[in-house]
Design a protein around this motif. Structure first.
Motif, PDB file in Angstrom:
ATOM      1  N   LEU A 112       0.633  -1.215  -0.326  1.00 18.72           N
ATOM      2  CA  LEU A 112      -0.092  -0.129   0.272  1.00 18.72           C
ATOM      3  C   LEU A 112       0.614   1.214  -0.003  1.00 18.72           C
ATOM      4  O   LEU A 112       2.208   1.225   1.248  1.00 18.72           O
ATOM      5  CB  LEU A 112      -0.935   0.339   1.009  1.00 18.72           C
ATOM      6  CG  LEU A 112      -1.537  -1.272   1.863  1.00 18.72           C
ATOM      7  CD1 LEU A 112      -2.965  -1.333   2.475  1.00 18.72           C
ATOM      8  CD2 LEU A 112      -2.463  -1.595  -0.024  1.00 18.72           C
ATOM      9  N   GLU A 123      -4.876   9.788  -2.301  1.00 17.31           N
ATOM     10  CA  GLU A 123      -4.460   8.766  -3.220  1.00 17.31           C
ATOM     11  C   GLU A 123      -3.964   7.090  -2.577  1.00 17.31           C
ATOM     12  O   GLU A 123      -2.477   7.487  -2.389  1.00 17.31           O
ATOM     13  CB  GLU A 123      -3.570   8.879  -4.296  1.00 17.31           C
ATOM     14  CG  GLU A 123      -4.315   7.313  -5.501  1.00 17.31           C
ATOM     15  CD  GLU A 123      -3.504   7.470  -6.945  1.00 17.31           C
ATOM     16  OE1 GLU A 123      -3.993   6.450  -7.841  1.00 17.31           O
ATOM     17  OE2 GLU A 123      -3.089   8.464  -6.805  1.00 17.31           O
ATOM     18  N   LEU A 124      -4.335   6.074  -2.458  1.00 16.18           N
ATOM     19  CA  LEU A 124      -4.204   4.542  -1.902  1.00 16.18           C
ATOM     20  C   LEU A 124      -4.391   4.177  -2.434  1.00 16.18           C
ATOM     21  O   LEU A 124      -4.977   3.468  -2.786  1.00 16.18           O
ATOM     22  CB  LEU A 124      -4.812   4.278  -0.014  1.00 16.18           C
ATOM     23  CG  LEU A 124      -4.890   2.948   0.194  1.00 16.18           C
ATOM     24  CD1 LEU A 124      -3.055   3.793   0.829  1.00 16.18           C
ATOM     25  CD2 LEU A 124      -5.692   3.273   1.897  1.00 16.18           C
ATOM     26  N   THR A 125      -3.120   3.788  -3.154  1.00 17.06           N
ATOM     27  CA  THR A 125      -2.230   2.455  -4.228  1.00 17.06           C
ATOM     28  C   THR A 125      -2.355   1.166  -3.723  1.00 17.06           C
ATOM     29  O   THR A 125      -2.018   1.215  -2.132  1.00 17.06           O
ATOM     30  CB  THR A 125      -1.212   3.097  -5.423  1.00 17.06           C
ATOM     31  OG1 THR A 125       0.023   2.876  -4.226  1.00 17.06           O
ATOM     32  CG2 THR A 125      -1.418   4.608  -6.050  1.00 17.06           C
ATOM     33  N   LEU A 144      -9.346  -3.251  -3.404  1.00 17.70           N
ATOM     34  CA  LEU A 144     -10.070  -1.862  -3.102  1.00 17.70           C
ATOM     35  C   LEU A 144     -11.417  -1.559  -3.139  1.00 17.70           C
ATOM     36  O   LEU A 144     -11.573  -0.454  -2.047  1.00 17.70           O
ATOM     37  CB  LEU A 144      -9.924  -0.905  -4.926  1.00 17.70           C
ATOM     38  CG  LEU A 144      -8.850  -0.817  -6.006  1.00 17.70           C
ATOM     39  CD1 LEU A 144      -8.518  -0.641  -6.748  1.00 17.70           C
ATOM     40  CD2 LEU A 144      -7.463   0.276  -5.298  1.00 17.70           C
ATOM     41  N   HIS A 192      -2.302   3.409 -11.298  1.00 16.24           N
ATOM     42  CA  HIS A 192      -2.299   3.007 -10.617  1.00 16.24           C
ATOM     43  C   HIS A 192      -4.121   2.301  -9.974  1.00 16.24           C
ATOM     44  O   HIS A 192      -4.468   2.408 -10.711  1.00 16.24           O
ATOM     45  CB  HIS A 192      -1.838   3.298  -8.939  1.00 16.24           C
ATOM     46  CG  HIS A 192      -0.213   3.952  -8.859  1.00 16.24           C
ATOM     47  ND1 HIS A 192       0.632   3.344  -9.439  1.00 16.24           N
ATOM     48  CD2 HIS A 192      -0.116   5.401  -9.225  1.00 16.24           C
ATOM     49  CE1 HIS A 192       2.039   3.715  -9.427  1.00 16.24           C
ATOM     50  NE2 HIS A 192       0.960   5.183  -9.598  1.00 16.24           N
ATOM     51  N   ASP A 193      -3.815   0.656  -9.177  1.00 14.23           N
ATOM     52  CA  ASP A 193      -5.148   0.660  -8.648  1.00 14.23           C
ATOM     53  C   ASP A 193      -5.271   1.140  -7.458  1.00 14.23           C
ATOM     54  O   ASP A 193      -3.962   0.753  -6.734  1.00 14.23           O
ATOM     55  CB  ASP A 193      -4.752  -0.533  -8.558  1.00 14.23           C
ATOM     56  CG  ASP A 193      -4.608  -1.616 -10.003  1.00 14.23           C
ATOM     57  OD1 ASP A 193      -5.689  -1.222 -10.636  1.00 14.23           O
ATOM     58  OD2 ASP A 193      -4.064  -2.545 -10.236  1.00 14.23           O
ATOM     59  N   SER A 194      -6.131   2.390  -7.649  1.00  9.99           N
ATOM     60  CA  SER A 194      -6.235   3.307  -6.446  1.00  9.99           C
ATOM     61  C   SER A 194      -7.692   3.405  -5.813  1.00  9.99           C
ATOM     62  O   SER A 194      -8.783   3.340  -6.791  1.00  9.99           O
ATOM     63  CB  SER A 194      -5.583   4.392  -6.318  1.00  9.99           C
ATOM     64  OG  SER A 194      -5.534   4.875  -7.388  1.00  9.99           O
TER      65      SER A 194
END
Length: 336
Positions: A112, A123-125, A144, A192-194
């Motif tokens: 993370l 933004e939390l990736t 997510l 990113h996936d976030s």
């Protein structure tokens, strides 16, 4: 390299699959997850196996958003007592720092990263090494959604994410469906996936859902119909979870279980044990098991057991077994 994830990551999976008219345990057996394994949320299973299960289930059920739907039932309770520990932090930012630091306790190889954008957003990736080729979209959706649920549990029902960002390119109708499930905008083709949310959220004080501890206990010990709680077993589980945090005092263990330290002490006395004895027993059990597996340096093991340095761990180990850890390891080698 093989990565592992807690069985608790599939929280809500069996219920959803049954609701959709399929047999969840049949699907699980097809990827070599035995039905009995589902009863232990702390059991570590191959991460790729869980990912394959989600993809297989999505295909069989003709549900391209399955991972997102599973995540709707997930939150702090899904990650066990680490979730309760997070909810005790002074701010949401501190809680998410805990999640960053101890992500491996729930899902190995999951990283993370948290940073503030120029538009007053955070933004939390999430990066999962098991998904290095973006082959497991359902796992991404579920992960997510879990992060969104964890923050929502700590902030309250009125909190909303700004957006879910996905690296994957998706047809418009799938993006719209995901947005409906997640309750926020879904952006595709991102870097990113976030999870995106207002930076102001970070300064808020976490709250602990009223039923969180009961939910964790029920998931861990399958005691929905049991009036008696084995507090010594519960405390040992809490110690096992919190030891690597370096914050495993009697006070924090009690707080994680929703009680005053004196009440915890009284309950343990009734079961003819103490916090100190349970701490010692748990450390010994973990140390013996880890040294036999030989998959960790002794210094790392000492730190994970809450010792300040290796020498303190070595003294304890010699007290338990009559020999230092190095000699114990040699004794495991045939004809040594």
């Amino acid at each position: 390299m093989q990565y592992y994830v807690r069985m608790g990551a599939l929280d809500g999976f069996t219920e959803l699959v049954e609701q959709l008219g399929e047999a969840p345990y049949s699907l699980m057996e097809s990827v070599n997850i035995l039905p009995g394994q589902n009863a232990d949320p702390d059991l570590m299973v191959p991460y790729s196996t869980v990912a394959k299960l989600l993809e297989l289930s999505a295909e069989r059920l003709h549900e391209p958003c399955l991972g997102a739907r599973v995540s709707r039932e997930q939150g702090l309770a899904t990650i066990g007592l680490v979730g309760a520990y997070m909810a005790q932090q002074p701010t949401i930012e501190a809680a998410l720092r805990c999640a960053q630091k101890f992500a491996d306790m729930h899902a190995q190889g999951a990283e993370l990263t948290m940073f503030k954008t120029q538009s007053q957003l955070c933004e939390l990736t999430v990066e999962m090494r098991v998904n290095d080729r973006q082959q497991y979209p359902q796992l991404v959706y579920m992960s997510l959604g879990l992060l969104k649920g964890v923050i929502g549990d700590m902030v309250g029902n009125r909190w909303h994410a700004h957006a879910i960002c996905l690296r994957q390119q998706l047809p418009a109708h799938i993006s719209i469906r995901l947005a409906t499930i997640f309750g926020c905008e879904v952006k595709t083709g991102c870097a990113h996936d976030s999870l995106l949310f207002d930076s102001e959220t970070l300064a808020l004080t976490p709250s602990q859902p009223a039923n969180l501890l009961n939910s964790i206990i029920e998931k861990q010990f399958q005691q929905r119909q049991m009036a008696y709680v084995d507090h010594s077993r519960l405390v040992r589980h809490a110690i096992n979870v919190l030891l690597p945090t370096g914050d495993c005092s009697k006070e924090n263990i009690a707080a994680s279980l929703g009680m005053h330290p004196k009440k915890l002490e009284r309950m343990l006395n009734e079961q003819n044990t103490t916090y100190r004895q349970l701490l010692e027993d748990t450390r010994k059990e973990i140390a013996m098991r880890t040294l036999k597996m030989n998959n960790m340096t002794m210094t790392t093991l000492a730190l994970n057991l809450g010792y300040a340095d290796f020498s303190a761990f070595s003294r304890s180990f010699k007290r338990w077994t009559g020999m230092p850890p190095s000699q114990f390891i040699k004794s495991l080698i045939p004809n040594s």
